[in-house]
Design an enzyme around this catalytic site. Structure first.
Site, PDB file in Angstrom:
ATOM      1  N   ASP A  83       0.820  -1.209   0.000  1.00 50.89           N
ATOM      2  CA  ASP A  83       0.000   0.000   0.000  1.00 50.89           C
ATOM      3  C   ASP A  83       0.853   1.258   0.000  1.00 50.89           C
ATOM      4  OD1 ASP A  83      -2.301  -1.543   0.101  1.00 50.89           O
ATOM      5  OD2 ASP A  83      -2.398  -1.525   2.296  1.00 50.89           O
ATOM      6  N   TYR A 141       6.729 -10.233   6.669  1.00 61.30           N
ATOM      7  CA  TYR A 141       6.535  -8.805   6.896  1.00 61.30           C
ATOM      8  C   TYR A 141       7.054  -8.425   8.282  1.00 61.30           C
ATOM      9  CZ  TYR A 141       3.503  -7.800   2.871  1.00 61.30           C
ATOM     10  OH  TYR A 141       3.013  -7.600   1.610  1.00 61.30           O
TER      11      TYR A 141
END
Length: 275
Positions: A83, A141
């Site tokens: 994003d 992540y």
């Protein structure tokens, strides 16, 4: 001069197109290479990975560099989208290349064409069947939280800031419920456009180093905003705003309201992928 019948002309055109198609196929098989690149980028000034009309994106910048190099448009396929504001230490993506540039030189050539906040770490040739998204086995992540007493403007784009003290014992207990294969519908954005919400998390590590907390997640895939919501949920547990029961209900019902806040994008990093 003899006249060619319409039916004969159409047959000749069909044979020509067939021959041309075979010729193109031979050229593709002989010269086309599928390239896997590993990319590091600072997402602070980009509208995410996916190209968007009139907006600066990571995919858009890489494809612009490739078009200059290859002299024609070239689509790049990533392991997944990040994003706006999200960073990557080692994103991976693939594209097909039809010019004879040594792959060992490719990263250096592309880096000269890319902005300073996007770097191709390495490039290598892979099989034609390889796909950066669909061939992936694991993805990692990391989310970084700064816990200093005062805001630091020099790291504002790279961490989120938390002043309150956390109950790490409660967080450690809560994370155990999230490890394994679950329906994570309650831990993703309501705008997530998928039908299958099942994902498997292999490990969750929480490490505190001086004024920083690092949340590290390894799984077979993650839903839209999933990591940011998981971190927000664990932080809310650590602050006493949520209880273990909230996680159980979110997993059981798939209802987003039981999970914690969505953390800001600036603290999130795609750390590595594994094929």
């Amino acid at each position: 001069m003899p006249t060619i019948k319409s039916s004969d002309y159409m047959q000749m055109l069909h044979e020509y197109n067939k021959t041309l198609g075979n010729f193109k196929k031979i050229l593709y098989n002989n010269h086309m290479k599928r390239i896997l690149i590993k990319i590091s980028y600072d997402g602070s000034h980009y509208y995410g990975w996916q190209k968007q009309e009139g907006k600066a994106t990571i995919q858009g910048e890489i494809e612009k560099a490739l078009q200059i190099l290859l002299m024609h448009p070239c689509e790049v396929f990533a392991s997944g989208r990040t994003d706006a504001g999200v960073h990557a230490l080692a994103q991976t993506a693939h594209f097909d290349m039809d010019i004879n540039i040594p792959v060992s030189k490719l990263a250096d050539v592309l880096n000269k064409l890319l902005p300073d906040d996007i770097t191709i770490i390495e490039a290598k040739e892979v099989s034609p069947e390889f796909h950066a998204r669909f061939s992936i086995k694991k993805k990692c992540y990391e989310y970084r939280v700064y816990t200093g007493k005062k805001k630091d403007p020099f790291i504002a784009n790279y961490t989120s800031w938390l002043k309150e003290e956390l109950d790490f014992q409660a967080i450690e207990e809560a994370k155990k419920l999230l490890i394994g294969k679950h329906n994570f519908k309650g831990f993703c954005s309501t705008a997530t456009a998928v039908k299958d919400f099942n994902r498997e998390i292999y490990s969750i590590e929480i490490c505190k180093k001086k004024d920083y907390i690092y949340f590290t997640f390894v799984g077979n895939g993650f839903l839209y905003n999933m990591v940011r919501i998981l971190v927000g949920t664990l932080i809310d547990i650590g602050l006493g705003k949520l209880q273990i029961e909230n996680i159980k209900q979110a997993l059981k019902t798939g209802d987003r309201q039981f999970a914690g806040i969505t953390m800001p994008p600036n603290g999130l990093y795609l750390k590595w992928t594994q094929y």
